[in-house]
Design a protein around this motif. Structure first.
Motif, PDB file in Angstrom:
ATOM      1  N   ARG A   4      19.159  -1.558 -14.318  1.00 15.68           N
ATOM      2  CA  ARG A   4      19.336  -2.942 -13.834  1.00 15.68           C
ATOM      3  C   ARG A   4      18.984  -3.903 -14.959  1.00 15.68           C
ATOM      4  O   ARG A   4      18.008  -3.724 -15.674  1.00 15.68           O
ATOM      5  N   ARG A   5      19.774  -4.936 -15.104  1.00 15.66           N
ATOM      6  CA  ARG A   5      19.581  -5.921 -16.173  1.00 15.66           C
ATOM      7  C   ARG A   5      19.110  -7.249 -15.598  1.00 15.66           C
ATOM      8  O   ARG A   5      19.407  -7.572 -14.454  1.00 15.66           O
ATOM      9  N   PHE A   6      18.399  -7.982 -16.425  1.00 14.81           N
ATOM     10  CA  PHE A   6      17.980  -9.335 -16.066  1.00 14.81           C
ATOM     11  C   PHE A   6      17.894 -10.152 -17.344  1.00 14.81           C
ATOM     12  O   PHE A   6      17.607  -9.623 -18.414  1.00 14.81           O
ATOM     13  N   SER A   7      18.179 -11.431 -17.213  1.00 18.51           N
ATOM     14  CA  SER A   7      18.135 -12.342 -18.361  1.00 18.51           C
ATOM     15  C   SER A   7      17.304 -13.548 -17.998  1.00 18.51           C
ATOM     16  O   SER A   7      17.636 -14.281 -17.059  1.00 18.51           O
ATOM     17  N   ALA A   8      16.254 -13.744 -18.744  1.00 20.39           N
ATOM     18  CA  ALA A   8      15.374 -14.881 -18.493  1.00 20.39           C
ATOM     19  C   ALA A   8      15.989 -16.149 -19.066  1.00 20.39           C
ATOM     20  O   ALA A   8      16.589 -16.123 -20.143  1.00 20.39           O
ATOM     21  N   PRO A   9      15.860 -17.253 -18.352  1.00 18.41           N
ATOM     22  CA  PRO A   9      16.365 -18.517 -18.890  1.00 18.41           C
ATOM     23  C   PRO A   9      15.563 -18.955 -20.110  1.00 18.41           C
ATOM     24  O   PRO A   9      14.407 -18.568 -20.275  1.00 18.41           O
TER      25      PRO A   9
END
Length: 181
Positions: A11-16
């Motif tokens: 699972r991927r996530f990108s922080a602002p």
């Protein structure tokens, strides 16, 4: 960024960009969890992540079976991101995000943890004070890890276990019981 292992693997996530954090790289996190898998069992683990930033270590812990992860961070945007990501991953019941100054939290908290992960700003002036504050929160058979760079060394600390380097990132490991000579 991505989850390295466990039920959320891949699972991927990108922080602002509004989050003032230096996330632990995937490579360093993978190395950290390879070491941890030989030291502890993640199943039913109660963990604490301090200076949580994006929450990447907390997500990884829950993904690998930790029962509970408490993430402490003082920046509101980081806490909002952590809560949003936990909900997207379906782990909001296992992950508790607390907006607080880490030093104040440690001085007030009466909880104890099997694993404590600390990722402070590398130039934090009172970095060594963290050892004094986290060890009382560690269960007797627990492990604490402080992420830092070459400017800091914890090898003279009585509870120091070992250090592992991953490029510019160093993880120093500690146990509750002091080392014996």
């Amino acid at each position: 960024m991505r989850i390295i292992g466990g039920k959320l693997r891949g699972r991927r996530f990108s922080a602002p960009s509004s989050i003032p954090a230096r996330p632990t790289t995937d490579l360093a996190r993978e190395g950290l969890f390879n070491v941890l898998s030989n030291l502890i069992s993640f199943e039913e683990l109660k963990a604490l992540e301090l200076f949580a930033g994006t929450g990447s270590v907390g997500y990884e812990l829950i993904s690998r079976g930790a029962a509970q992860a408490t993430l402490v961070e003082q920046h509101a945007a980081s806490i909002a991101f952590i809560k949003k990501t936990a909900k997207e991953f379906g782990i909001e019941n296992e992950l508790k995000a607390i907006r607080a100054d880490v030093f104040s939290f440690l001085k007030k908290s009466s909880e104890s943890y099997s694993l404590i992960f600390v990722d402070p700003p590398y130039a934090l002036p009172n970095m060594h004070e963290l050892c004094t504050l986290i060890l009382p929160k560690l269960k007797d058979d627990g492990i604490a890890i402080i992420e830092h760079d070459y400017r800091t060394s914890f090898e003279q600390q009585p509870h120091f276990l070992r250090a592992k380097n991953y490029g510019d990132t160093i993880f120093s490991f500690f146990t509750k019981l002091p080392k014996t000579t």
